[in-house]
Design a protein around this motif. Structure first.
Motif, PDB file in Angstrom:
ATOM      1  N   ALA A 112     -10.720  59.953  79.091  1.00  0.00           N
ATOM      2  CA  ALA A 112      -9.865  60.152  80.266  1.00  0.00           C
ATOM      3  C   ALA A 112      -8.589  59.338  80.171  1.00  0.00           C
ATOM      4  O   ALA A 112      -7.632  59.593  80.906  1.00  0.00           O
ATOM      5  N   LYS A 113      -8.576  58.355  79.275  1.00  0.00           N
ATOM      6  CA  LYS A 113      -7.420  57.463  79.146  1.00  0.00           C
ATOM      7  C   LYS A 113      -6.487  57.890  78.008  1.00  0.00           C
ATOM      8  O   LYS A 113      -5.521  57.183  77.702  1.00  0.00           O
ATOM      9  N   VAL A 114      -6.769  59.027  77.373  1.00  0.00           N
ATOM     10  CA  VAL A 114      -5.895  59.565  76.323  1.00  0.00           C
ATOM     11  C   VAL A 114      -4.827  60.409  77.009  1.00  0.00           C
ATOM     12  O   VAL A 114      -5.105  61.497  77.508  1.00  0.00           O
ATOM     13  N   ASP A 115      -3.605  59.910  77.051  1.00  0.00           N
ATOM     14  CA  ASP A 115      -2.552  60.534  77.850  1.00  0.00           C
ATOM     15  C   ASP A 115      -1.315  60.841  77.029  1.00  0.00           C
ATOM     16  O   ASP A 115      -1.178  60.420  75.879  1.00  0.00           O
ATOM     17  N   GLY A 116      -0.387  61.552  77.673  1.00  0.00           N
ATOM     18  CA  GLY A 116       0.900  61.834  77.065  1.00  0.00           C
ATOM     19  C   GLY A 116       0.762  62.659  75.797  1.00  0.00           C
ATOM     20  O   GLY A 116       0.004  63.623  75.738  1.00  0.00           O
ATOM     21  N   ALA A 117       1.516  62.294  74.764  1.00  0.00           N
ATOM     22  CA  ALA A 117       1.503  63.034  73.503  1.00  0.00           C
ATOM     23  C   ALA A 117       0.414  62.555  72.552  1.00  0.00           C
ATOM     24  O   ALA A 117       0.387  62.956  71.387  1.00  0.00           O
ATOM     25  N   PHE A 118      -0.498  61.712  73.035  1.00  0.00           N
ATOM     26  CA  PHE A 118      -1.579  61.215  72.190  1.00  0.00           C
ATOM     27  C   PHE A 118      -2.757  62.191  72.199  1.00  0.00           C
ATOM     28  O   PHE A 118      -3.056  62.820  73.216  1.00  0.00           O
ATOM     29  N   ASN A 119      -3.393  62.291  71.057  1.00  0.00           N
ATOM     30  CA  ASN A 119      -4.623  63.066  70.895  1.00  0.00           C
ATOM     31  C   ASN A 119      -5.748  62.121  70.486  1.00  0.00           C
ATOM     32  O   ASN A 119      -5.495  61.005  70.027  1.00  0.00           O
ATOM     33  N   ALA A 120      -6.969  62.581  70.639  1.00  0.00           N
ATOM     34  CA  ALA A 120      -8.102  61.761  70.208  1.00  0.00           C
ATOM     35  C   ALA A 120      -9.251  62.644  69.773  1.00  0.00           C
ATOM     36  O   ALA A 120      -9.414  63.770  70.265  1.00  0.00           O
ATOM     37  N   ILE A 121     -10.029  62.133  68.830  1.00  0.00           N
ATOM     38  CA  ILE A 121     -11.295  62.759  68.435  1.00  0.00           C
ATOM     39  C   ILE A 121     -12.397  61.775  68.785  1.00  0.00           C
ATOM     40  O   ILE A 121     -12.397  60.632  68.314  1.00  0.00           O
ATOM     41  N   TYR A 122     -13.315  62.208  69.612  1.00  0.00           N
ATOM     42  CA  TYR A 122     -14.450  61.371  70.021  1.00  0.00           C
ATOM     43  C   TYR A 122     -15.695  61.976  69.391  1.00  0.00           C
ATOM     44  O   TYR A 122     -15.959  63.172  69.537  1.00  0.00           O
ATOM     45  N   LEU A 123     -16.435  61.169  68.655  1.00  0.00           N
ATOM     46  CA  LEU A 123     -17.647  61.697  68.025  1.00  0.00           C
ATOM     47  C   LEU A 123     -18.800  60.728  68.196  1.00  0.00           C
ATOM     48  O   LEU A 123     -18.600  59.523  68.387  1.00  0.00           O
ATOM     49  N   GLU A 124     -19.981  61.278  68.143  1.00  0.00           N
ATOM     50  CA  GLU A 124     -21.198  60.473  68.212  1.00  0.00           C
ATOM     51  C   GLU A 124     -22.054  60.766  66.995  1.00  0.00           C
ATOM     52  O   GLU A 124     -22.404  61.919  66.737  1.00  0.00           O
ATOM     53  N   GLY A 125     -22.375  59.711  66.234  1.00  0.00           N
ATOM     54  CA  GLY A 125     -23.247  59.850  65.080  1.00  0.00           C
ATOM     55  C   GLY A 125     -24.676  59.474  65.433  1.00  0.00           C
ATOM     56  O   GLY A 125     -24.915  58.712  66.382  1.00  0.00           O
ATOM     57  N   ASP A 126     -25.632  59.997  64.662  1.00  0.00           N
ATOM     58  CA  ASP A 126     -27.046  59.716  64.937  1.00  0.00           C
ATOM     59  C   ASP A 126     -27.327  58.219  64.921  1.00  0.00           C
ATOM     60  O   ASP A 126     -28.063  57.709  65.763  1.00  0.00           O
ATOM     61  N   PHE A 127     -26.740  57.500  63.957  1.00  0.00           N
ATOM     62  CA  PHE A 127     -26.976  56.064  63.845  1.00  0.00           C
ATOM     63  C   PHE A 127     -25.723  55.252  64.172  1.00  0.00           C
ATOM     64  O   PHE A 127     -25.817  54.114  64.616  1.00  0.00           O
ATOM     65  N   LEU A 128     -24.561  55.871  63.973  1.00  0.00           N
ATOM     66  CA  LEU A 128     -23.307  55.157  64.176  1.00  0.00           C
ATOM     67  C   LEU A 128     -22.975  54.982  65.653  1.00  0.00           C
ATOM     68  O   LEU A 128     -22.343  54.012  66.057  1.00  0.00           O
TER      69      LEU A 128
END
Length: 271
Positions: A112-128
């Motif tokens: 929710a805090k990724v704003d403006g011209a910024f992009n983000a990839i959020y991922l969840e790993g099994d162990f990470l």
């Protein structure tokens, strides 16, 4: 950028789009940016890399942001959410979800805090566990950097005499025949509705009755303004429900003579 400007500055969708085009954050015309097509292309590639299976672009569900209004952003805030255009890929019980659409996400979620011209990839790993990759995603310099990186990579492959440093799917998932793309009708989610209705006694009970007949339970309701004989908004959040039931219920509700506009529906992602 567009939804961020609408949220932070309260400007209209049209004004935010024109700003994005002027600053080089969106194409002119901006169709591929605002209807989810550009994000869907990226999601098809990322899904293939993450899960080791071919992901045809045409299998990615996509829905744009053009129907989002300042009202929806304000009501989302009252419920404790921000609206973002998300490209979501998950594998659950050997079914892959691949979908691009506006989402309401909790204000305290990192995305929710990724704003403006910024992009983000959020991922969840099994162990990470959870990880976030965040940076500029639009504009002349970030785009130029990505293009040059691709040219350098292609040049290295040509010089080395190989077809590719990394296989197209990054890795191969065995028993691929057991994996299938989940139909959107099977999706289970929380939903936001904004109904535009004639201010008349019994309207809310009609809508809630139809939702209940399709097994959809209401979590919260906002109803503001009194405009006798005019149109007023009725805003709802549901408990988790199935997409097929949501579609059937909204089709029935939109046929009521007390609705003045088609219902706006936004899915909710809790993280």
């Amino acid at each position: 950028y567009i939804l961020s400007r609408m949220t932070d500055e309260g400007i209209s969708y049209e004004k935010a789009v024109n700003e994005a085009i002027r600053l080089g954050y969106a194409e002119d015309p901006p169709t591929l940016d605002v209807d989810g097509t550009d994000a869907a292309h990226k999601l098809a590639i990322l899904t293939s890399l993450a899960f080791g299976i071919p992901m045809p672009f045409k299998e990615v569900y996509r829905e744009g942001i053009s129907k989002i209004t300042e009202d929806d952003i304000r009501y989302a805030g009252e419920f404790g959410y921000r609206i973002k255009l998300l490209a979501i890929s998950k594998i659950i019980d050997n079914k892959i979800q691949a979908r691009v659409h506006p989402c309401m996400i909790p204000k305290d979620h990192i995305m929710a805090k990724v704003d403006g011209a910024f992009n983000a990839i959020y991922l969840e790993g099994d162990f990470l566990g959870p990880n976030l990759y965040w940076g500029m995603g639009a504009g002349a310099r970030p785009t130029g950097s990505a293009v040059v990186a691709d040219i350098i990579n292609i040049s290295r492959i040509i010089r080395s005499g190989t077809n590719s440093f990394i296989p197209p799917l990054a890795h191969f998932r065995p028993f691929i025949e057991d994996i299938r793309i989940q139909d959107m009708d099977e999706l289970q989610s929380v939903y936001y509705f904004r109904f535009s209705v004639i201010d008349r006694p019994g309207v809310l009970s009609k809508i809630s009755g139809i939702l209940g007949s399709h097994g959809i339970s209401i979590h919260s309701v906002i109803q503001k303004g009194r405009r006798f004989g005019g149109s007023v908004p009725v805003v709802m959040l549901t408990h988790e429900a199935r997409e097929r039931d949501i579609k059937d219920a909204l089709s029935e509700i939109d046929a009521l003579d007390v609705l003045t506009d088609p219902t706006v529906m936004i899915r909710v992602e809790e993280g």
